[in-house]
Every structure is written in structure tokens, then in C-alpha cells.
Design a protein around this motif. Structure first.
Motif, PDB file in Angstrom:
ATOM      1  N   ARG A   1       3.396   5.898  -2.911  1.00 52.02           N
ATOM      2  CA  ARG A   1       4.576   6.686  -3.274  1.00 52.02           C
ATOM      3  C   ARG A   1       4.845   6.703  -4.776  1.00 52.02           C
ATOM      4  NH1 ARG A   1       9.299   5.601   1.318  1.00 52.02           N
ATOM      5  NH2 ARG A   1       7.991   5.996   3.157  1.00 52.02           N
ATOM      6  N   THR A   2       4.480   5.638  -5.469  1.00 54.10           N
ATOM      7  CA  THR A   2       4.790   5.539  -6.901  1.00 54.10           C
ATOM      8  C   THR A   2       3.624   5.916  -7.801  1.00 54.10           C
ATOM      9  OG1 THR A   2       4.143   3.200  -6.952  1.00 54.10           O
ATOM     10  CG2 THR A   2       6.465   3.699  -6.475  1.00 54.10           C
ATOM     11  N   GLY A   3       2.393   5.875  -7.262  1.00 49.53           N
ATOM     12  CA  GLY A   3       1.232   6.120  -8.101  1.00 49.53           C
ATOM     13  C   GLY A   3       0.814   4.910  -8.904  1.00 49.53           C
ATOM     14  N   LEU A   4       1.389   3.752  -8.611  1.00 48.40           N
ATOM     15  CA  LEU A   4       1.035   2.510  -9.295  1.00 48.40           C
ATOM     16  C   LEU A   4      -0.094   1.798  -8.571  1.00 48.40           C
ATOM     17  CD1 LEU A   4       4.649   1.151  -9.949  1.00 48.40           C
ATOM     18  CD2 LEU A   4       3.132   2.213 -11.631  1.00 48.40           C
ATOM     19  N   ALA A   5      -0.809   0.959  -9.307  1.00 42.17           N
ATOM     20  CA  ALA A   5      -1.858   0.147  -8.697  1.00 42.17           C
ATOM     21  C   ALA A   5      -1.237  -0.883  -7.766  1.00 42.17           C
ATOM     22  CB  ALA A   5      -2.675  -0.552  -9.783  1.00 42.17           C
ATOM     23  N   LYS A   6      -1.963  -1.251  -6.721  1.00 41.25           N
ATOM     24  CA  LYS A   6      -1.434  -2.219  -5.762  1.00 41.25           C
ATOM     25  C   LYS A   6      -1.111  -3.548  -6.430  1.00 41.25           C
ATOM     26  CE  LYS A   6      -3.780  -0.363  -1.672  1.00 41.25           C
ATOM     27  NZ  LYS A   6      -4.726  -0.671  -0.572  1.00 41.25           N
ATOM     28  N   THR A   7      -1.962  -3.964  -7.374  1.00 45.59           N
ATOM     29  CA  THR A   7      -1.703  -5.241  -8.058  1.00 45.59           C
ATOM     30  C   THR A   7      -0.401  -5.182  -8.852  1.00 45.59           C
ATOM     31  OG1 THR A   7      -3.118  -4.474  -9.884  1.00 45.59           O
ATOM     32  CG2 THR A   7      -4.137  -5.893  -8.208  1.00 45.59           C
ATOM     33  N   THR A   8      -0.130  -4.024  -9.456  1.00 42.33           N
ATOM     34  CA  THR A   8       1.108  -3.851 -10.218  1.00 42.33           C
ATOM     35  C   THR A   8       2.308  -3.874  -9.290  1.00 42.33           C
ATOM     36  OG1 THR A   8      -0.050  -2.533 -11.890  1.00 42.33           O
ATOM     37  CG2 THR A   8       2.351  -2.334 -11.802  1.00 42.33           C
ATOM     38  N   VAL A   9       2.194  -3.169  -8.160  1.00 41.84           N
ATOM     39  CA  VAL A   9       3.282  -3.149  -7.181  1.00 41.84           C
ATOM     40  C   VAL A   9       3.565  -4.559  -6.679  1.00 41.84           C
ATOM     41  CG1 VAL A   9       3.937  -2.397  -4.873  1.00 41.84           C
ATOM     42  CG2 VAL A   9       2.886  -0.774  -6.456  1.00 41.84           C
ATOM     43  N   HIS A  10       2.515  -5.298  -6.363  1.00 43.87           N
ATOM     44  CA  HIS A  10       2.690  -6.657  -5.835  1.00 43.87           C
ATOM     45  C   HIS A  10       3.408  -7.538  -6.858  1.00 43.87           C
ATOM     46  CE1 HIS A  10       1.537 -10.781  -4.672  1.00 43.87           C
ATOM     47  NE2 HIS A  10       1.565 -10.288  -3.449  1.00 43.87           N
ATOM     48  N   ARG A  11       3.011  -7.426  -8.119  1.00 46.67           N
ATOM     49  CA  ARG A  11       3.605  -8.267  -9.164  1.00 46.67           C
ATOM     50  C   ARG A  11       5.063  -7.895  -9.411  1.00 46.67           C
ATOM     51  NH1 ARG A  11       3.807  -6.943 -14.366  1.00 46.67           N
ATOM     52  NH2 ARG A  11       2.120  -5.419 -14.114  1.00 46.67           N
ATOM     53  N   LEU A  12       5.342  -6.597  -9.558  1.00 45.52           N
ATOM     54  CA  LEU A  12       6.708  -6.167  -9.852  1.00 45.52           C
ATOM     55  C   LEU A  12       7.640  -6.386  -8.664  1.00 45.52           C
ATOM     56  CD1 LEU A  12       6.066  -2.859 -11.829  1.00 45.52           C
ATOM     57  CD2 LEU A  12       6.609  -5.123 -12.729  1.00 45.52           C
ATOM     58  N   ALA A  13       7.128  -6.156  -7.457  1.00 48.01           N
ATOM     59  CA  ALA A  13       7.944  -6.392  -6.270  1.00 48.01           C
ATOM     60  C   ALA A  13       8.328  -7.859  -6.167  1.00 48.01           C
ATOM     61  CB  ALA A  13       7.196  -5.954  -5.017  1.00 48.01           C
ATOM     62  N   GLY A  14       7.417  -8.731  -6.586  1.00 50.67           N
ATOM     63  CA  GLY A  14       7.720 -10.160  -6.590  1.00 50.67           C
ATOM     64  C   GLY A  14       8.863 -10.492  -7.536  1.00 50.67           C
ATOM     65  N   HIS A  15       8.844  -9.875  -8.721  1.00 54.45           N
ATOM     66  CA  HIS A  15       9.927 -10.107  -9.681  1.00 54.45           C
ATOM     67  C   HIS A  15      11.260  -9.604  -9.127  1.00 54.45           C
ATOM     68  CE1 HIS A  15       7.170 -11.561 -12.610  1.00 54.45           C
ATOM     69  NE2 HIS A  15       6.660 -10.387 -12.957  1.00 54.45           N
ATOM     70  N   LEU A  16      11.241  -8.408  -8.515  1.00 52.18           N
ATOM     71  CA  LEU A  16      12.471  -7.860  -7.957  1.00 52.18           C
ATOM     72  C   LEU A  16      12.983  -8.710  -6.796  1.00 52.18           C
ATOM     73  CD1 LEU A  16      11.578  -4.056  -8.017  1.00 52.18           C
ATOM     74  CD2 LEU A  16      13.287  -5.207  -9.427  1.00 52.18           C
ATOM     75  N   ALA A  17      12.082  -9.263  -6.022  1.00 50.87           N
ATOM     76  CA  ALA A  17      12.484 -10.129  -4.919  1.00 50.87           C
ATOM     77  C   ALA A  17      13.102 -11.422  -5.441  1.00 50.87           C
ATOM     78  CB  ALA A  17      11.284 -10.435  -4.023  1.00 50.87           C
ATOM     79  N   ASP A  18      12.568 -11.928  -6.533  1.00 45.05           N
ATOM     80  CA  ASP A  18      13.114 -13.161  -7.116  1.00 45.05           C
ATOM     81  C   ASP A  18      14.555 -12.978  -7.581  1.00 45.05           C
ATOM     82  OD1 ASP A  18      10.753 -14.492  -6.672  1.00 45.05           O
ATOM     83  OD2 ASP A  18       9.975 -14.166  -8.707  1.00 45.05           O
ATOM     84  N   THR A  19      14.926 -11.745  -7.955  1.00 49.10           N
ATOM     85  CA  THR A  19      16.287 -11.481  -8.430  1.00 49.10           C
ATOM     86  C   THR A  19      17.217 -11.036  -7.312  1.00 49.10           C
ATOM     87  OG1 THR A  19      15.783  -9.166  -8.954  1.00 49.10           O
ATOM     88  CG2 THR A  19      15.409 -10.798 -10.689  1.00 49.10           C
ATOM     89  N   GLY A  20      16.661 -10.831  -6.108  1.00 44.95           N
ATOM     90  CA  GLY A  20      17.486 -10.405  -4.988  1.00 44.95           C
ATOM     91  C   GLY A  20      17.609  -8.903  -4.828  1.00 44.95           C
ATOM     92  N   LEU A  21      16.952  -8.133  -5.713  1.00 47.15           N
ATOM     93  CA  LEU A  21      17.013  -6.680  -5.601  1.00 47.15           C
ATOM     94  C   LEU A  21      16.128  -6.172  -4.461  1.00 47.15           C
ATOM     95  CD1 LEU A  21      16.995  -5.701  -9.379  1.00 47.15           C
ATOM     96  CD2 LEU A  21      18.949  -5.906  -7.843  1.00 47.15           C
ATOM     97  N   LEU A  22      15.091  -6.927  -4.145  1.00 47.58           N
ATOM     98  CA  LEU A  22      14.275  -6.680  -2.964  1.00 47.58           C
ATOM     99  C   LEU A  22      14.255  -7.949  -2.127  1.00 47.58           C
ATOM    100  CD1 LEU A  22      11.144  -4.729  -4.343  1.00 47.58           C
ATOM    101  CD2 LEU A  22      13.132  -3.789  -3.159  1.00 47.58           C
ATOM    102  N   THR A  23      13.961  -7.816  -0.847  1.00 44.24           N
ATOM    103  CA  THR A  23      13.867  -8.957   0.053  1.00 44.24           C
ATOM    104  C   THR A  23      12.504  -8.939   0.728  1.00 44.24           C
ATOM    105  OG1 THR A  23      16.248  -8.915   0.492  1.00 44.24           O
ATOM    106  CG2 THR A  23      14.860 -10.091   2.077  1.00 44.24           C
ATOM    107  N   ARG A  24      11.804 -10.076   0.707  1.00 42.90           N
ATOM    108  CA  ARG A  24      10.495 -10.178   1.335  1.00 42.90           C
ATOM    109  C   ARG A  24      10.643 -10.259   2.849  1.00 42.90           C
ATOM    110  NH1 ARG A  24      10.098 -13.744  -3.143  1.00 42.90           N
ATOM    111  NH2 ARG A  24       8.487 -13.158  -4.663  1.00 42.90           N
TER     112      ARG A  24
ATOM    113  N   SER B   1       0.831  -1.215   0.000  1.00 43.93           N
ATOM    114  CA  SER B   1       0.000   0.000   0.000  1.00 43.93           C
ATOM    115  C   SER B   1       0.861   1.258   0.000  1.00 43.93           C
ATOM    116  CB  SER B   1      -0.936   0.006   1.211  1.00 43.93           C
ATOM    117  OG  SER B   1      -1.853  -1.061   1.134  1.00 43.93           O
ATOM    118  N   GLU B   2       1.915   1.270   0.810  1.00 46.11           N
ATOM    119  CA  GLU B   2       2.778   2.440   0.872  1.00 46.11           C
ATOM    120  C   GLU B   2       3.553   2.621  -0.427  1.00 46.11           C
ATOM    121  OE1 GLU B   2       4.693   5.872   2.250  1.00 46.11           O
ATOM    122  OE2 GLU B   2       2.832   4.847   2.779  1.00 46.11           O
ATOM    123  N   LEU B   3       4.029   1.529  -0.997  1.00 43.17           N
ATOM    124  CA  LEU B   3       4.728   1.622  -2.275  1.00 43.17           C
ATOM    125  C   LEU B   3       3.795   2.126  -3.373  1.00 43.17           C
ATOM    126  CD1 LEU B   3       6.879  -1.631  -2.188  1.00 43.17           C
ATOM    127  CD2 LEU B   3       7.745   0.711  -2.261  1.00 43.17           C
ATOM    128  N   ALA B   4       2.553   1.679  -3.354  1.00 39.05           N
ATOM    129  CA  ALA B   4       1.578   2.153  -4.340  1.00 39.05           C
ATOM    130  C   ALA B   4       1.328   3.649  -4.170  1.00 39.05           C
ATOM    131  CB  ALA B   4       0.281   1.368  -4.197  1.00 39.05           C
TER     132      ALA B   4
END
Length: 261
Positions: free
Chosen positions: A42-65, A37-40
Motif C-alpha cells: 500500500r505504501t510502496g516501501l520496502a518490507k524491511t523499511t516497513v518492519h523497522r518503522l512499524a516497530g518504532h511506531l509500536a514502541d510509542t503506542g501509535l501502532l499495536t503489535r 507485506s500488505e503495508l509495503a
């Protein structure tokens, strides 16, 4: 911070890249884990988009869950260290900066100019110095800092014009916001080789800075000492800052010549 919610003219790949960058840039100094919710927000993106993209970034190690939220991943830090184009400058400067901090017990900075802002490449905090907002990788308007004025004074006129044309925001009651006054100060800096900042970046803080120059006499970076206005006398520490800047300039010039052989 860029907002990536709408970009109708962008290609599909470009839009995805912009959204990924917006997610990473949403993190601010002091942030730990952020929720969807906070990322959405701050970025103006939809929550579903944030959830999907954050998942991809976490899979690569750029973000950590972390418990339903995400934080910046160690992989991002590792890439940043490899990507730094000024790594050699930081490594060469660190012993000089450490000596300067030890001698003055105040905070020492190494910075470069990017656009209208300075970017801090290294910050060595002194035990007797105030808590400053500066951080490695952090930015601050160039006209309101000692390092910024030191660099601008030895930069092409077009660079100074760019900073002035972009506006001179007031960062404290003593920030220089008049173009004519800033230009007069830069002239004095060129004469002395020292830029003094007296509570222009923040109340109670003063600074003395000096540029590192290339073979053409153009500034590539600057070093500074910052301390309390009621404790640190900029005129007293200025010679030490200038000496370090000159020594570093010679060191970097020698390294460049050796590299061309």
C-alpha cells in the motif's frame, strides 16, 4: 494516499516523517491488523523499511503489535482527540444533532470543508436510515454532498473555483459534474439556506443540509439529515435542519463574543 517510496529531494528527517505518515495513512476504514507485506504494497516501501518503522511506531503506542501484524494504537486515537481544532464545535453541536436524529430517525452529519472535500466531524446514525459510507474523520467530494454544497454556497468564489478546477468526479449516476449546473444550484442554496442532495452521493440516498455561518456570513460548517429516497422527503425535513443550523450559528456566535470579553 501518499506514497513515500521515493523522495530524493527531501531531507533525511522529512523523508522519515513522510514514510511514517504513509504507514499510518495506509489503514482504511474497516481494516483491523495489517501485515508487513500488505503495508509495503500500500505504501510502496520496502518490507524491511516497513518492519523497522512499524516497530518504532509500536514502541510509542501509535501502532499495536498483534500476531506478526500491526493495528492502529489507542495512543493515536488519544492524540487525535486532543488535536482536533473543531472539538468545541462538535461538543456544542452534539445536543442539537441528537435531537434532530431523534425527531427524524435518520442519520445526521456535521461536516467542514477541507480543500475540495468535506470532512465529517460527527455522524449520528438513525435507526431508519440507510447504511452510509460516511464516518467521523471520513471525507467525500464536496460537490456530491448536501453539506458540501451548503458550505460552498456560502464560501468565497475562489473556494468554489478551486473545487471546480480540481474536477467534479461522478460518485453516482446523478452526481452533478457540470460546473454551470453546480453554480446554479449554489445560487439557489444561497437564496434558500438549504442544500438538497438527491442521490448524488449514492443511489437511493437523499439529503437536506444547511450551513453554520460566521459573523461575516461565511460558512464554517454544515449540518444535514440523510435518508432513503423512497422514505424521507427532503422538503419536509429541510425546515428542521435549517432551524438547527441557525440555532448553532447563534450559539457559536455567542461563545465567540464571550471569549473575547
Amino acid at each position: 494516499m501518499r506514497t513515500a517510496g521515493r523522495n530524493d529531494g527531501a531531507s533525511g528527517d522529512g523523508l522519515v516523517a513522510a514514510r511514517l505518515a504513509a504507514l499510518l495513512e495506509a489503514f482504511r476504514p474497516g481494516d483491523e491488523a495489517l501485515g508487513v507485506s500488505e503495508l509495503a504494497r500500500r505504501t510502496g516501501l520496502a518490507k524491511t523499511t516497513v518492519h523497522r518503522l512499524a516497530g518504532h511506531l509500536a514502541d510509542t503506542g501509535l501502532l499495536t503489535r498483534e500476531n506478526g501484524s500491526v493495528r492502529l494504537g489507542l495512543r493515536l486515537f488519544e492524540i487525535g482527540q486532543l488535536a482536533s481544532p473543531r472539538r468545541g464545535l462538535v461538543e456544542a453541536a452534539r445536543p442539537y444533532l441528537a435531537d434532530l436524529r431523534e425527531a427524524t430517525r435518520n442519520t445526521v452529519h456535521l461536516a467542514i470543508l477541507e480543500g475540495t472535500e468535506v470532512v465529517y466531524l460527527d455522524v449520528l446514525r438513525g435507526p431508519d436510515a440507510p447504511t452510509l459510507p460516511s464516518r467521523i474523520g471520513g471525507r467525500f467530494p464536496a460537490h456530491a454532498t448536501g453539506v458540501g454544497k451548503a458550505i460552498l454556497a456560502f464560501s468565497p468564489e475562489s473556494v468554489v473555483d478551486q473545487v471546480i478546477d480540481a474536477g467534479l468526479p461522478r460518485m453516482s449516476p446523478k452526481t452533478i459534474t457540470a460546473p454551470g449546473l453546480l453554480r446554479r444550484q449554489l445560487t439557489r442554496v444561497r437564496e434558500d439556506g438549504i442544500a438538497l442532495e438527491r442521490e448524488e452521493s449514492g443511489v437511493g440516498v437523499v439529503c437536506a443540509a444547511s450551513p453554520l455561518l460566521d459573523s461575516r456570513g461565511v460558512a464554517v460548517a454544515a449540518v444535514s439529515i440523510s435518508g432513503w429516497a423512497n422514505r424521507m422527503r427532503t422538503e419536509r425535513v429541510a425546515p428542521a435542519v435549517r432551524t438547527v443550523a441557525l440555532a448553532l450559528t447563534r450559539t457559536l456566535s455567542g461563545s465567540t463574543r464571550d471569549g473575547r470579553k
